[in-house]
Design a protein around this motif. Structure first.
Motif, PDB file in Angstrom:
ATOM      1  N   HIS A 195       0.825  -1.204   0.000  1.00  0.00           N
ATOM      2  CA  HIS A 195       0.000   0.000   0.000  1.00  0.00           C
ATOM      3  C   HIS A 195       0.862   1.259   0.000  1.00  0.00           C
ATOM      4  N   GLU A 196       0.469   2.214  -0.796  1.00  0.00           N
ATOM      5  CA  GLU A 196       1.151   3.498  -0.864  1.00  0.00           C
ATOM      6  C   GLU A 196       0.176   4.600  -0.477  1.00  0.00           C
ATOM      7  N   PRO A 197       0.542   5.537   0.381  1.00  0.00           N
ATOM      8  CA  PRO A 197       1.785   5.439   1.150  1.00  0.00           C
ATOM      9  C   PRO A 197       1.602   4.483   2.319  1.00  0.00           C
ATOM     10  N   GLY A 198       2.462   3.522   2.434  1.00  0.00           N
ATOM     11  CA  GLY A 198       2.395   2.570   3.528  1.00  0.00           C
ATOM     12  C   GLY A 198       3.758   2.405   4.162  1.00  0.00           C
ATOM     13  N   VAL A 199       3.768   1.910   5.385  1.00  0.00           N
ATOM     14  CA  VAL A 199       5.023   1.717   6.119  1.00  0.00           C
ATOM     15  C   VAL A 199       5.014   0.329   6.741  1.00  0.00           C
ATOM     16  N   SER A 200       6.142  -0.375   6.625  1.00  0.00           N
ATOM     17  CA  SER A 200       6.287  -1.695   7.226  1.00  0.00           C
ATOM     18  C   SER A 200       7.351  -1.645   8.312  1.00  0.00           C
ATOM     19  N   LEU A 201       7.030  -2.206   9.470  1.00  0.00           N
ATOM     20  CA  LEU A 201       7.975  -2.269  10.585  1.00  0.00           C
ATOM     21  C   LEU A 201       8.078  -3.715  11.047  1.00  0.00           C
ATOM     22  N   ALA A 202       9.219  -4.341  10.801  1.00  0.00           N
ATOM     23  CA  ALA A 202       9.448  -5.725  11.215  1.00  0.00           C
ATOM     24  C   ALA A 202       9.993  -5.731  12.637  1.00  0.00           C
ATOM     25  N   LEU A 203       9.116  -5.364  13.571  1.00  0.00           N
ATOM     26  CA  LEU A 203       9.508  -5.193  14.976  1.00  0.00           C
ATOM     27  C   LEU A 203       8.412  -5.734  15.885  1.00  0.00           C
ATOM     28  N   PRO A 204       8.764  -6.071  17.142  1.00  0.00           N
ATOM     29  CA  PRO A 204       7.715  -6.386  18.118  1.00  0.00           C
ATOM     30  C   PRO A 204       6.843  -5.157  18.367  1.00  0.00           C
ATOM     31  N   ALA A 205       5.630  -5.379  18.844  1.00  0.00           N
ATOM     32  CA  ALA A 205       4.661  -4.302  19.000  1.00  0.00           C
ATOM     33  C   ALA A 205       5.168  -3.169  19.887  1.00  0.00           C
ATOM     34  N   THR A 206       5.707  -3.506  21.045  1.00  0.00           N
ATOM     35  CA  THR A 206       6.131  -2.466  21.980  1.00  0.00           C
ATOM     36  C   THR A 206       7.267  -1.634  21.412  1.00  0.00           C
ATOM     37  N   GLU A 207       8.266  -2.278  20.825  1.00  0.00           N
ATOM     38  CA  GLU A 207       9.398  -1.544  20.248  1.00  0.00           C
ATOM     39  C   GLU A 207       8.923  -0.624  19.133  1.00  0.00           C
ATOM     40  N   ALA A 208       8.040  -1.122  18.286  1.00  0.00           N
ATOM     41  CA  ALA A 208       7.535  -0.308  17.180  1.00  0.00           C
ATOM     42  C   ALA A 208       6.743   0.890  17.691  1.00  0.00           C
ATOM     43  N   MET A 209       5.842   0.668  18.646  1.00  0.00           N
ATOM     44  CA  MET A 209       5.014   1.759  19.131  1.00  0.00           C
ATOM     45  C   MET A 209       5.824   2.793  19.903  1.00  0.00           C
ATOM     46  N   ARG A 210       6.838   2.358  20.615  1.00  0.00           N
ATOM     47  CA  ARG A 210       7.698   3.333  21.307  1.00  0.00           C
ATOM     48  C   ARG A 210       8.462   4.190  20.297  1.00  0.00           C
ATOM     49  N   GLY A 211       8.907   3.572  19.202  1.00  0.00           N
ATOM     50  CA  GLY A 211       9.590   4.346  18.162  1.00  0.00           C
ATOM     51  C   GLY A 211       8.653   5.336  17.495  1.00  0.00           C
ATOM     52  N   ILE A 212       7.422   4.917  17.228  1.00  0.00           N
ATOM     53  CA  ILE A 212       6.441   5.819  16.629  1.00  0.00           C
ATOM     54  C   ILE A 212       6.112   6.962  17.587  1.00  0.00           C
ATOM     55  N   ALA A 213       5.948   6.657  18.866  1.00  0.00           N
ATOM     56  CA  ALA A 213       5.649   7.698  19.857  1.00  0.00           C
ATOM     57  C   ALA A 213       6.779   8.726  19.924  1.00  0.00           C
ATOM     58  N   ARG A 214       8.001   8.245  19.879  1.00  0.00           N
ATOM     59  CA  ARG A 214       9.152   9.151  19.912  1.00  0.00           C
ATOM     60  C   ARG A 214       9.153  10.074  18.690  1.00  0.00           C
ATOM     61  N   ALA A 215       8.866   9.513  17.509  1.00  0.00           N
ATOM     62  CA  ALA A 215       8.834  10.315  16.285  1.00  0.00           C
ATOM     63  C   ALA A 215       7.676  11.316  16.321  1.00  0.00           C
ATOM     64  N   LEU A 216       6.565  10.938  16.901  1.00  0.00           N
ATOM     65  CA  LEU A 216       5.435  11.865  17.015  1.00  0.00           C
ATOM     66  C   LEU A 216       5.788  13.052  17.914  1.00  0.00           C
ATOM     67  N   ARG A 217       6.437  12.774  19.022  1.00  0.00           N
ATOM     68  CA  ARG A 217       6.845  13.866  19.923  1.00  0.00           C
ATOM     69  C   ARG A 217       7.799  14.822  19.209  1.00  0.00           C
ATOM     70  N   GLU A 218       8.682  14.277  18.419  1.00  0.00           N
ATOM     71  CA  GLU A 218       9.644  15.111  17.695  1.00  0.00           C
ATOM     72  C   GLU A 218       8.960  16.000  16.668  1.00  0.00           C
ATOM     73  N   ARG A 219       7.801  15.573  16.190  1.00  0.00           N
ATOM     74  CA  ARG A 219       7.022  16.372  15.240  1.00  0.00           C
ATOM     75  C   ARG A 219       6.104  17.355  15.959  1.00  0.00           C
ATOM     76  N   GLY A 220       6.095  17.339  17.298  1.00  0.00           N
ATOM     77  CA  GLY A 220       5.254  18.246  18.058  1.00  0.00           C
ATOM     78  C   GLY A 220       3.859  17.712  18.311  1.00  0.00           C
ATOM     79  N   PHE A 221       3.622  16.416  17.993  1.00  0.00           N
ATOM     80  CA  PHE A 221       2.320  15.799  18.259  1.00  0.00           C
ATOM     81  C   PHE A 221       2.222  15.561  19.762  1.00  0.00           C
ATOM     82  N   PRO A 222       1.141  16.038  20.401  1.00  0.00           N
ATOM     83  CA  PRO A 222       1.053  15.910  21.876  1.00  0.00           C
ATOM     84  C   PRO A 222       0.938  14.462  22.320  1.00  0.00           C
ATOM     85  N   MET A 223       1.865  14.020  23.138  1.00  0.00           N
ATOM     86  CA  MET A 223       1.865  12.665  23.677  1.00  0.00           C
ATOM     87  C   MET A 223       2.207  12.725  25.153  1.00  0.00           C
ATOM     88  N   ASP A 224       1.637  11.807  25.933  1.00  0.00           N
ATOM     89  CA  ASP A 224       1.989  11.725  27.365  1.00  0.00           C
ATOM     90  C   ASP A 224       3.415  11.221  27.516  1.00  0.00           C
TER      91      ASP A 224
END
Length: 278
Positions: free
Chosen positions: A249-278
């Motif tokens: 799928h375009e635009p699509g993203v594949s992450l060959a990672l366990p769920a927790t590692e992937a979601m922590r990486g996504i959360a970190r990238a969201l914070r860097e973009r200024g997306f409000p996260m706890d």
């Protein structure tokens, strides 16, 4: 490479107004739950089934309840107790945090029967359990089309024999054996009204969402219900799967990672973009 993938995920989430979280067994594994689809893994958790040479398809089958109800309820009763005791892993909290910050929030479509999304705090009115729920029961004889909560059933299990030792659950209407309200293999008697109502609510929610994003997590290809549902929508997909992460799928993203590692990486990238996260 992984960092840039996280950045692409963050961009897709920030641009979305609604998130459809499609989830399979891999998400439960990340919470410490065993994966029962592989015979070897199941037999390690249930040696008695291994000794009997019973595969998952043979015990996850209404015929098993008819032929050997104490064995079948030994397997499902143990799972019911396990799911009641298990706390959702860290990925659930991150998903919930993201969902709360999107204009139209999130809806869940899952093949998992464990009730972990409800336990993690997701709105039960925004969850589709496409294979049913172990926390609900139905009559083996199908005396009516009702299901009921399994709350009063407290299974006692002989783990070595994988057998239920206390009273078998029964239908409150006719007294026949009760079974989980789960779509099993070879199952022509599953009562699907509860899941159909969930599907109706999902369809109404989707009609309100203009920029839908699918976040698929832990959904395999052996039983592809979750994958096929997300793919047929024709919207961007973030696919998180340790063994089979590819997406065309375009635009699509594949992450060959366990769920927790992937979601922590996504959360970190969201914070860097200024997306409000706890």
């Amino acid at each position: 490479m992984v960092t840039s993938a996280f950045d692409r995920c963050a961009r897709l989430i920030a641009d979305a107004d609604g998130l459809l979280i499609t989830a399979g067994a891999g998400l439960g594994v990340d919470s410490g739950l065993p994966d029962f689809r592989g015979s070897e893994g199941m037999w390690q958790a249930y040696p008695a089934l291994g000794k009997a040479g019973l595969h998952f398809q043979e015990i996850a089958n209404p015929a098993a309840f008819a032929a050997r109800p104490r064995l079948a309820w030994g397997f499902y009763g143990h799972r019911l107790d396990l799911y009641r005791r298990t706390e959702p892993g860290p990925a659930f909290a991150i998903l919930l945090d993201i969902a709360r910050r999107l204009p139209d929030g999130a809806f869940i479509f899952t093949s998992n029967v464990d009730g972990q999304f409800q336990k993690a705090g997701f709105d039960a009115q925004r969850i589709v359990e496409c294979h049913g729920s172990i926390h609900h029961l139905q009559c083996m004889k199908g005396c009516n089309a009702r299901t009921w909560p399994a709350d009063e059933f407290q299974p006692e299990i002989d783990a070595e024999a994988c057998e239920l030792t206390n009273a078998l659950p029964s239908c409150p209407h006719c007294g026949a054996l009760a079974r989980p309200n789960i779509l099993m293999f070879g199952d022509w008697d599953w009562i699907e009204h509860r899941t159909q109502a969930q599907q109706t609510r999902l369809a109404a929610w989707k009609r309100r969402v203009d920029r839908l994003l699918v976040l698929e997590i832990g959904a395999g290809t052996a039983v592809p219900s979750v994958r096929l549902f997300g793919e047929q929508l024709g919207v961007p997909i973030i696919r998180i799967n340790l063994r089979d992460a590819g997406t065309a799928h375009e635009p699509g993203v594949s992450l060959a990672l366990p769920a927790t590692e992937a979601m922590r990486g996504i959360a970190r990238a969201l914070r860097e973009r200024g997306f409000p996260m706890d």
